[in-house]
Scaffold this active site. Structure first.
Site, PDB file in Angstrom:
ATOM      1  N   ASP A  71     -52.140  -7.137 -13.673  1.00 54.99           N
ATOM      2  CA  ASP A  71     -52.445  -6.919 -15.098  1.00 54.99           C
ATOM      3  C   ASP A  71     -52.039  -8.306 -15.882  1.00 54.99           C
ATOM      4  O   ASP A  71     -51.366  -9.271 -15.420  1.00 54.99           O
ATOM      5  CB  ASP A  71     -51.237  -5.681 -15.797  1.00 54.99           C
ATOM      6  CG  ASP A  71     -50.008  -6.191 -14.980  1.00 54.99           C
ATOM      7  OD1 ASP A  71     -49.353  -7.120 -15.168  1.00 54.99           O
ATOM      8  OD2 ASP A  71     -49.216  -4.937 -14.648  1.00 54.99           O
ATOM      9  N   ASP A  73     -50.487 -10.075 -19.432  1.00 57.77           N
ATOM     10  CA  ASP A  73     -49.563 -10.257 -20.505  1.00 57.77           C
ATOM     11  C   ASP A  73     -49.875 -11.606 -21.380  1.00 57.77           C
ATOM     12  O   ASP A  73     -50.040 -12.737 -20.961  1.00 57.77           O
ATOM     13  CB  ASP A  73     -48.245 -10.428 -20.186  1.00 57.77           C
ATOM     14  CG  ASP A  73     -47.627  -8.956 -19.423  1.00 57.77           C
ATOM     15  OD1 ASP A  73     -47.687  -7.808 -19.930  1.00 57.77           O
ATOM     16  OD2 ASP A  73     -47.477  -9.314 -18.378  1.00 57.77           O
ATOM     17  N   ASP A 157     -37.025 -12.956 -16.311  1.00 56.83           N
ATOM     18  CA  ASP A 157     -36.291 -12.799 -15.322  1.00 56.83           C
ATOM     19  C   ASP A 157     -36.142 -14.038 -14.370  1.00 56.83           C
ATOM     20  O   ASP A 157     -35.186 -14.552 -14.172  1.00 56.83           O
ATOM     21  CB  ASP A 157     -36.584 -11.528 -14.680  1.00 56.83           C
ATOM     22  CG  ASP A 157     -37.933 -11.097 -14.336  1.00 56.83           C
ATOM     23  OD1 ASP A 157     -38.707 -12.150 -14.806  1.00 56.83           O
ATOM     24  OD2 ASP A 157     -38.398 -10.287 -14.113  1.00 56.83           O
TER      25      ASP A 157
HETATM   26  P1  ATP Z   1     -46.350  -7.388 -11.451  1.00 55.76           P
HETATM   27  O1  ATP Z   1     -46.978  -8.300 -10.440  1.00 55.76           O
HETATM   28  O2  ATP Z   1     -45.554  -6.304 -10.565  1.00 55.76           O
HETATM   29  O3  ATP Z   1     -47.059  -7.073 -12.626  1.00 55.76           O
HETATM   30  P2  ATP Z   1     -44.637  -8.970 -13.296  1.00 55.76           P
HETATM   31  O4  ATP Z   1     -43.640 -10.333 -13.137  1.00 55.76           O
HETATM   32  O5  ATP Z   1     -46.231  -9.259 -14.020  1.00 55.76           O
HETATM   33  O6  ATP Z   1     -44.966  -8.599 -11.679  1.00 55.76           O
HETATM   34  P3  ATP Z   1     -44.386  -7.176 -15.420  1.00 55.76           P
HETATM   35  O7  ATP Z   1     -43.551  -5.879 -15.386  1.00 55.76           O
HETATM   36  O8  ATP Z   1     -45.823  -7.030 -15.334  1.00 55.76           O
HETATM   37  O9  ATP Z   1     -43.999  -7.759 -14.023  1.00 55.76           O
HETATM   38  O10 ATP Z   1     -43.689  -7.937 -16.338  1.00 55.76           O
HETATM   39  C1  ATP Z   1     -44.265  -8.918 -17.089  1.00 55.76           C
HETATM   40  C2  ATP Z   1     -43.361 -10.203 -17.260  1.00 55.76           C
HETATM   41  O11 ATP Z   1     -42.261  -9.859 -18.212  1.00 55.76           O
HETATM   42  C3  ATP Z   1     -42.571 -10.900 -16.102  1.00 55.76           C
HETATM   43  O12 ATP Z   1     -43.326 -11.812 -15.314  1.00 55.76           O
HETATM   44  C4  ATP Z   1     -41.462 -11.283 -16.608  1.00 55.76           C
HETATM   45  O13 ATP Z   1     -41.553 -12.701 -17.536  1.00 55.76           O
HETATM   46  C5  ATP Z   1     -41.032 -10.479 -17.922  1.00 55.76           C
HETATM   47  N1  ATP Z   1     -40.291  -9.326 -17.408  1.00 55.76           N
HETATM   48  C6  ATP Z   1     -40.353  -8.123 -16.827  1.00 55.76           C
HETATM   49  N2  ATP Z   1     -39.229  -7.562 -16.477  1.00 55.76           N
HETATM   50  C7  ATP Z   1     -38.555  -8.202 -17.019  1.00 55.76           C
HETATM   51  C8  ATP Z   1     -36.770  -8.091 -16.932  1.00 55.76           C
HETATM   52  N3  ATP Z   1     -36.333  -6.775 -16.611  1.00 55.76           N
HETATM   53  N4  ATP Z   1     -36.226  -9.039 -17.493  1.00 55.76           N
HETATM   54  C9  ATP Z   1     -36.699 -10.033 -18.235  1.00 55.76           C
HETATM   55  N5  ATP Z   1     -38.052 -10.372 -17.884  1.00 55.76           N
HETATM   56  C10 ATP Z   1     -38.793  -9.387 -17.521  1.00 55.76           C
HETATM   57 MG    MG Z   2     -47.428  -8.061 -14.606  1.00 59.54          MG
END
Ligand code: ATP
Ligand code: MG
Length: 453
Positions: A71, A73, A157
């Site tokens: 996805d 962001d 994170d």
């Molecule tokens: P995935 O591949 O599972 O989507 P992701 O890192 O993109 O992994 P998301 O949940 O889509 O995970 O989150 C997007 C972004 O938001 C992360 O890459 C990180 O920068 C931030 N983020 C997500 N969860 C947290 C958290 N609990 N604390 C701080 N930052 C977070």
């Molecule tokens: Mg993501």
């Protein structure tokens, strides 16, 4: 307009604390045509209105690693209302974090305004500072202040999740040496690990899940406090825990993630049963096979049903309870009902599995004794049932793990594709129990197979 100017000035001031290293295309290799059309459009339209707009987080990380992002962001200096004004098909969602969902076709992009950093744990709990409130354990209850791009990076994170990609200039902005960690295959938490886990214990699960998915090492300071803080997961709202577990199991790396969760001692908070189940040789085989086949399905682009997955995770607990109730003189089918009630109540509610899944889990479990009734009209009815496929796949896992004779699975494999004549020839009268002996510390073999009644 004035508001925007003030914010820009404020941003400049607070951004002074952190300078980004800006990497040109030749240093990172992500061309803009690799970005999803919707994310590209969102960035371009925000830019056209002179807002900052970057693809951020997991999408940049995955693209840099040559993987397809799940996805997208986008992070911007426009407020949620300003973003909402730019895109016709968009809506503001969330209370804790106000984000905007922008829709193009079937794709949805999450757009967040640069957020300020959280107050340090144990710091002043200023009454006025309502947007940075923490619970007693240091968990952030609200985190909704706007900030500079640097602050936005610092409150993410992991360093590899804090990289920004500007599709207009095809640049990667790196404030926290995320590129170095990415190249070395290291997950490193941003800031002090204990503070960041106390703010949000789910970060511990994310550390393990992402390390398993990317095949990265956990940096030692990132790993160290996890075991001691694992108990904090108990404070996390169950629905959030469930969502995180679902992500984990749907990642295509469920088996590796489950193993690492156990290694880090994190499973007590999320799957308290895991130890008990994995200590039984058959339980371990069953779960390993279930997670392996889930990973295979996800990686082949096939759908995975959460009900099926969770039904596998607690199946051996159902089995134990089922045997128990039969020793209490309950007949097999009512005993199975009672066992399912117990497990749903005690284990499933621990993870707050929504009702809509528990119904499906029950269906899969209750179908299991019916696979051992291979006489009369029963198998004909079973094979026509809408949930036959799920029940049958579950049966195959039971056979593969050694819990049931493989011939039961083979019989159903043949039966479902046979014509009526062959099916009639296949029927088995007076079926003997096909259940294999389960060895559990010298206990007597189970009598869990119901008679065809
Ligand atoms: P995935 O591949 O599972 O989507 P992701 O890192 O993109 O992994 P998301 O949940 O889509 O995970 O989150 C997007 C972004 O938001 C992360 O890459 C990180 O920068 C931030 N983020 C997500 N969860 C947290 C958290 N609990 N604390 C701080 N930052 C977070
Ligand atoms: Mg993501």
């Amino acid at each position: 307009m004035i508001q925007k100017l003030i914010r820009r000035l404020l941003n400049k001031k607070s951004a002074a604390g952190g300078q980004a290293t800006i990497l040109p295309l030749r240093k990172h290799g992500i061309t803009r045509d690799r970005i999803s059309p919707c994310a590209l459009k969102v960035c371009e339209e925000l830019r056209a209105r002179r807002y900052a707009a970057f693809v951020v987080g997991g999408a940049v990380r995955d693209l840099l690693l040559g993987a397809e992002p799940k996805d997208y962001d986008v992070a911007t200096d426009a407020t949620p209302e300003q973003v909402r004004d730019v895109f016709r098909r968009s809506r503001i969602i969330g209370r804790r974090f106000r984000i905007v969902h922008v829709m193009c076709g079937r794709e949805t992009i999450e757009v967040t305004t640069f957020r300020g950093q959280a107050a340090p744990a144990g710091g002043d709990e200023d009454e006025e500072d309502d947007d940075h409130r923490k619970s007693d354990s240091g968990r952030l209850l609200r985190d909704n202040v706007f900030g500079s791009q640097f602050e936005d990076a610092a409150r993410r994170d992991f360093t590899v999740n804090a990289l920004y990609y500007d599709p207009t200039k095809q640049e990667v902005w790196d404030y926290l040496h995320g590129m170095d960690d990415l190249k070395r295959g290291v997950m490193r938490i941003i800031g002090d690990a204990e503070t960041r886990y106390r703010e949000d214990p789910v970060r511990m699960l994310r550390a393990v899940r992402l390390a398993a998915k990317l095949d990265f090492k956990l940096d030692s300071a990132t790993q160290k406090p996890i075991r001691a803080l694992a108990g904090l997961l108990q404070d996390v709202p169950k629905s959030r825990l469930f969502d995180e577990m679902l992500k984990l199991f749907h990642s295509g790396h469920a088996l590796a993630s489950a193993r690492r969760i156990r290694e880090e001692g994190l499973h007590h908070g999320v799957l308290p049963l895991l130890d008990a189940i994995l200590e039984q040789p058959m339980g371990e085989r069953f779960i390993t096979l279930a997670l392996q086949s889930t990973d295979e399905r996800v990686n082949a682009g096939k759908p995975v049903s959460p009900a099926f997955l969770f039904a596998t995770l607690v199946w051996h607990e159902v089995l134990t309870r089922w045997e128990h109730y039969q020793t209490q003189d309950l007949r097999p089918l009512p005993a199975l009902d009672a066992a399912m009630d117990d497990v749903i109540q005690t284990q499933v509610e621990n993870l707050a599995i929504p009702r809509r899944y528990t119904a499906g889990m029950r269906e899969i479990w209750s179908m299991q004794p019916r696979f051992l009734q291979r006489a009369g009209q029963r198998p004909f009815r079973l094979v026509e049932s809408p949930k036959f496929r799920a029940g049958y796949d579950f049966l195959l896992l039971r056979c593969a793990s050694g819990e049931l004779d493989a011939q039961v699975g083979q019989w159903w494999e043949r039966f479902q594709f046979a014509d009526d004549e062959e099916r009639n020839r296949m029927l088995i009268k007076d079926e003997a129990p096909a259940r294999k002996r389960r060895r559990r510390g010298g206990k007597k073999p189970s009598a869990a197979v119901p008679a065809a009644d």
